[in-house]
Design an enzyme around this catalytic site. Structure first.
Site, mmCIF file in Angstrom:
data_model
loop_
_atom_site.group_PDB
_atom_site.id
_atom_site.type_symbol
_atom_site.label_atom_id
_atom_site.label_comp_id
_atom_site.label_asym_id
_atom_site.label_seq_id
_atom_site.Cartn_x
_atom_site.Cartn_y
_atom_site.Cartn_z
ATOM 1 N N LYS A 178 0.816 -1.136 -0.004
ATOM 2 C CA LYS A 178 -0.189 -0.019 -0.067
ATOM 3 C C LYS A 178 0.873 1.513 -0.077
ATOM 4 O O LYS A 178 1.816 1.403 0.842
ATOM 5 C CB LYS A 178 -1.036 0.028 1.196
ATOM 6 C CG LYS A 178 -2.106 -0.895 1.031
ATOM 7 C CD LYS A 178 -2.988 -0.730 2.164
ATOM 8 C CE LYS A 178 -4.032 0.257 2.371
ATOM 9 N NZ LYS A 178 -4.694 0.151 3.665
ATOM 10 N N LEU A 179 0.507 2.005 -0.769
ATOM 11 C CA LEU A 179 1.152 3.412 -1.012
ATOM 12 C C LEU A 179 0.083 4.473 -1.105
ATOM 13 O O LEU A 179 -0.956 4.426 -1.790
ATOM 14 C CB LEU A 179 2.041 3.562 -2.342
ATOM 15 C CG LEU A 179 3.198 2.537 -2.244
ATOM 16 C CD1 LEU A 179 3.620 1.962 -3.856
ATOM 17 C CD2 LEU A 179 4.294 3.188 -1.477
#
EC number: 2.2.1.2
Length: 317
Positions: free
Chosen positions: A132-133
């Site tokens: 996740k970014l």
């Protein structure tokens, strides 16, 4: 008669938005998503103490530097919780890169590879992990590079159409447009305090993104996230995936009735526009004051909880 959670599963892949292992056992989702806030909450659960102890012991063995030990233990704890969740789900776990790196492409890539290595060292292959970014320009560029190296990404804190378009053009695996936080902003900044599900600004945003992706043949998965009520969820039935908190999973499982499909791929493919430049991205994103505010606010909040987690670990070192 069937319950609404079971009915929804016929239309949409249901993902659990939690780090709570007990919730995984109860609701049996396909995938699970975590973030720094959920990891912090999970770390308070007594059953998780052994995972914290293991992370601290591992960090001590990696470095003699206290600051580095705290960072290492934080990474290892997030992965340890992910490993426990993976025992209970058939699909993927999403583990988040430190929000403080949201404007640093190189550091985000390095952190992502470190998290992947920790999973790989524990015997987990890349096809069970999503990194996740935050959907900043830098985060999207990091994801583009990682995808080319076989590391699939989940782009989160997505509030604007510009963010969604840039993610699709970068070829990211999945996006998490936030429904409830969009609603929160409109309630706080508009003259209206209540919205019918079909008029919910967050629902409208995800619907627009979903239709754009399908109409232009983008394979990026759309996973609606951050729900405030069951009405929002039901209005997005048919979306590729929906990540739902345990209280709302419970409410759906205790409601009876068939869920009606709201979103569908019509099979119509249009020509894609030219790829956005960095300048176009910032200009278009900046036209949406809600998105500008909520992206910055979301990064700050995740960074605060990451700091709290590190303080907790530091006290145990």
């Amino acid at each position: 008669m069937t319950d609404k959670l079971t009915s929804l599963r016929q239309l949409t892949t249901v993902v659990a938005d939690t780090g709570d292992i007990a919730a995984m056992k109860q609701y049996q989702p396909q995938d699970a998503t975590t973030n720094p806030s959920l990891i912090l909450n999970a770390a308070q659960i007594p059953e998780y103490r052994k995972l914290i102890d293991d992370a601290i012991a591992w960090a001590r063995a990696q470095s003699g530097d206290r600051a580095q030990q705290i960072v290492d233990a934080s990474d290892k704890l997030a992965v340890n919780i992910g490993l426990e969740i993976l025992k209970l789900i058939p699909g993927r776990i999403s583990t988040e890169v430190d929000a403080r790196l949201s404007y640093d492409t190189e550091a985000s890539v390095a952190k992502a590879k470190r998290l992947i290595k920790l999973y790989n060292d524990a015997g987990i292959s890349n096809d069970r992990i999503l990194i996740k970014l935050a959907s900043t320009w830098q985060g999207i560029r990091a994801a583009e590079r990682l995808e080319k190296e076989g590391i699939n990404c989940n782009l989160t804190l997505l509030f604007s159409f510009a963010q969604a378009r840039a993610c699709a053009e970068a070829g990211v695996f999945l996006i998490s447009p936030f429904v409830g936080r969009i609603l929160d902003w409109h309630k706080a900044n508009g003259g209206k305090s209540e919205f019918a599900p079909a008029e919910d600004p967050g629902v409208i945003s995800v619907t627009e993104i979903y239709n754009y992706y399908k109409q232009h043949g983008y394979e990026t998965v759309v996973m609606g996230a951050s729900f405030r009520n069951v009405g929002e969820i039901l209005e997005l039935a048919g979306c590729d995936r929906l990540t739902i908190s345990p209280p709302l999973l419970k409410e759906l499982s205790e409601s009876t009735g068939n869920v009606e499909r709201k979103l569908a791929d019509q099979g119509e493919i249009k020509a894609r526009p030219a790829r956005m430049s960095e300048a176009e991205f910032y200009w278009q994103h900046n036209q949406d004051p809600m998105a500008v505010e909520k992206l910055a606010d979301g990064i700050r909040k995740f960074a605060v909880d990451q700091g709290k987690l590190e303080s907790m670990i530091g006290a145990l070192l």
